[in-house]
Scaffold this active site. Structure first.
Site, PDB file in Angstrom:
ATOM      1  NE  ARG A 157      -2.845   0.362   3.366  1.00 32.20           N
ATOM      2  CZ  ARG A 157      -2.197   0.859   4.430  1.00 32.20           C
ATOM      3  NH1 ARG A 157      -1.749   2.089   4.422  1.00 32.20           N
ATOM      4  NH2 ARG A 157      -2.028   0.120   5.507  1.00 32.20           N
TER       5      ARG A 157
ATOM      6  CE  LYS B 263     -10.523   8.105 -18.885  1.00 42.05           C
ATOM      7  NZ  LYS B 263     -10.796   9.409 -18.318  1.00 42.05           N
TER       8      LYS B 263
ATOM      9  CE1 TYR C 299     -14.000  12.208 -16.771  1.00 34.39           C
ATOM     10  CE2 TYR C 299     -13.647  12.335 -14.410  1.00 34.39           C
ATOM     11  CZ  TYR C 299     -13.989  11.609 -15.530  1.00 34.39           C
ATOM     12  OH  TYR C 299     -14.295  10.285 -15.402  1.00 34.39           O
TER      13      TYR C 299
ATOM     14  CG  ASP D 141      -7.138  16.061 -15.631  1.00 30.76           C
ATOM     15  OD1 ASP D 141      -6.457  15.487 -16.509  1.00 30.76           O
ATOM     16  OD2 ASP D 141      -8.212  15.605 -15.195  1.00 30.76           O
TER      17      ASP D 141
HETATM   18  C1  LIG Z   1     -11.296   9.916 -17.181  1.00 26.81           C
HETATM   19  C2  LIG Z   1     -10.812  11.211 -16.661  1.00 26.81           C
HETATM   20  C3  LIG Z   1     -10.590  11.409 -15.302  1.00 26.81           C
HETATM   21  C4  LIG Z   1     -10.878  10.340 -14.263  1.00 26.81           C
HETATM   22  O1  LIG Z   1     -10.024   9.264 -14.396  1.00 26.81           O
HETATM   23  P1  LIG Z   1     -10.385   7.760 -13.922  1.00 26.81           P
HETATM   24  O2  LIG Z   1      -9.172   7.007 -14.329  1.00 26.81           O
HETATM   25  O3  LIG Z   1     -11.646   7.363 -14.610  1.00 26.81           O
HETATM   26  O4  LIG Z   1     -10.575   7.829 -12.447  1.00 26.81           O
HETATM   27  C5  LIG Z   1     -10.103  12.635 -14.894  1.00 26.81           C
HETATM   28  N1  LIG Z   1      -9.858  13.635 -15.774  1.00 26.81           N
HETATM   29  C6  LIG Z   1     -10.062  13.474 -17.089  1.00 26.81           C
HETATM   30  C7  LIG Z   1      -9.775  14.612 -18.002  1.00 26.81           C
HETATM   31  C8  LIG Z   1     -10.541  12.275 -17.587  1.00 26.81           C
HETATM   32  O5  LIG Z   1     -10.759  12.130 -18.899  1.00 26.81           O
END
Ligand SMILES: *Cc1c(COP(=O)(O)O)cnc(C)c1O
Length: 380
Positions: free
Chosen positions: A50, A201, A104, A176
């Site tokens: 962890r 992604k 998001y 992000d």
């Molecule tokens: C999908 C996404 C998230 C969240 O990510 P997860 O892996 O689904 O928790 C955050 N920011 C953006 C821009 C995203 O496309």
């Protein structure tokens, strides 16, 4: 550890253990929840999974530092784990943060429901209008949170101005960068303090792993790690292995996705079944010049408004899959009004520019001509 000059070489080689474990070219998966003590005395240094200390975690941390140009990095069990821990560890009740419009959805509800319940105040600002930011500042403003490219309209906030603004007012700048990927843009090199990714992604890129990443200064990443070890959203070693494998081809994939998106955007823009295309690589895009000056590529995401029946278009498409998420090798389409933005009324959606006939496309790595013809056939 050797360092490499280019992103492409770093993606393949950076972070590999020295010497290689039993000479393995591909690092093995460490299926061990705990590791023999080497005399550690602090809790954070214990050989317990962890605490993110497995060789699979450490390899990824080194690779992420190399590709985002950070001093420290952390992988997490999802993008939301990275975002929530990255935010919570910097904030406490009574703090105020500035947040860019059009976030998001998961981040939006985390801020407006969860963080709010814990006493953190927030204010949404227009990321493209730096002149409007100053009078939203309060004495207790701590942080400015942005996204490199917005979903689904692909808007790009005033990134350089945001870094300057944060420096001037002593705020943490957090971004992000899921949609851009380090192939197209490296926020830390522009001066951002902390970058987060949904590695689900593009970074992994094969629609088969849920993961997140945080990269930045040692101090900020250590803080995130500390909280994240208590929240417990540690990435599983099998997922670490897949993410590391996916990262090796990030540059190849994203370059193909950039060029597929540019080709599709151009083809759609001149099609009579299409009213409007949103892609930062198009001259018609409001943030085209900003993208041109800051980004190496315009990304693999676009959206467009069609004057055709959306359900019929979706039925006629044979290559793209109608599915949520993005960034994988397969081209995906969604209708934001029925998915990511279904919680809003049509009037609220209209206010933020999301038409009911808007289609979002996450480009994959398929052959561009075959893919474009599939879209053109489905639209006529
Ligand atoms: C999908 C996404 C998230 C969240 O990510 P997860 O892996 O689904 O928790 C955050 N920011 C953006 C821009 C995203 O496309």
């Amino acid at each position: 550890m050797p360092t490499y000059k280019t992103l492409e070489t770093s993606l393949v080689h950076a972070g590999t253990p020295e010497p290689r474990i039993e000479g393995a070219v591909s690092s093995p998966i460490f299926c061990s929840a705990n590791f023999e003590s080497k005399g550690e005395t602090s809790y954070q240094d214990l050989g317990y999974l962890r605490l993110n200390k497995s060789p699979n975690h450490l390899e990824l941390h080194r690779k992420l530092c190399a590709i985002e140009k950070g001093d420290a990095a952390l992988v997490t069990a999802s993008g939301m784990a990275a975002i929530s821990a990255g935010l919570m560890c910097q904030l406490q009740p009574g703090d105020h943060i500035l947040v860019q419009d059009g976030l998001y959805g998961g981040t939006f509800t985390f801020l407006t429901e969860d963080l709010r319940k814990w006493g953190v105040e927030y204010e949404f600002v227009d990321g493209g209008d730096p002149d409007s930011w100053g009078n939203r500042l309060r004495k207790n403003t701590k942080l400015f949170y942005l996204e490199t490219i917005s979903n689904p309209l692909t808007r790009i906030p005033a990134l350089e101005e945001a870094v300057e603004f944060c420096r001037e007012h002593n705020l943490i700048s957090m971004i992000d960068s899921t949609f851009a990927t380090p192939v197209n843009f490296q926020p830390l090199t522009l001066g951002f303090d902390l970058v987060v990714h949904s590695a689900t992604k593009y970074l992994n890129g094969h629609s088969d792993v849920l993961a997140g990443a945080v990269v930045g200064s040692t101090e900020l990443v250590q803080k995130t790690l500390h909280l994240q070890t208590h929240l417990g959203a540690t990435l599983d070693p099998h997922a670490c292995f897949l993410l590391n494998r996916g990262l090796k081809t990030l540059s190849l994939r994203v370059k193909q996705q950039n060029s597929n998106a540019a080709a599709l955007a151009a083809a759609l823009e001149s099609h009579k079944g299409v009213d409007r295309v949103y892609y930062p690589g198009l001259k018609s895009h409001p943030d085209h010049e900003r993208a041109q000056s800051l980004f190496k590529g315009y990304g693999g995401m676009l959206s467009f408004e069609t004057n055709q029946d959306v359900d019929s278009v979706f039925r006629r498409l044979t290559i793209p899959i109608v599915a949520p998420s993005l960034g994988g090798v397969e081209t995906l389409v969604t209708r934001p009004a029925h998915t990511s933005h279904a919680g809003m009324t049509p009037a609220e959606r209209a206010k933020v520019g999301i038409a009911d006939n808007l289609i979002r496309v996450s480009l994959g790595i398929e052959d561009p001509d075959e893919l474009i013809n599939d879209f053109l056939d489905a639209l006529s």
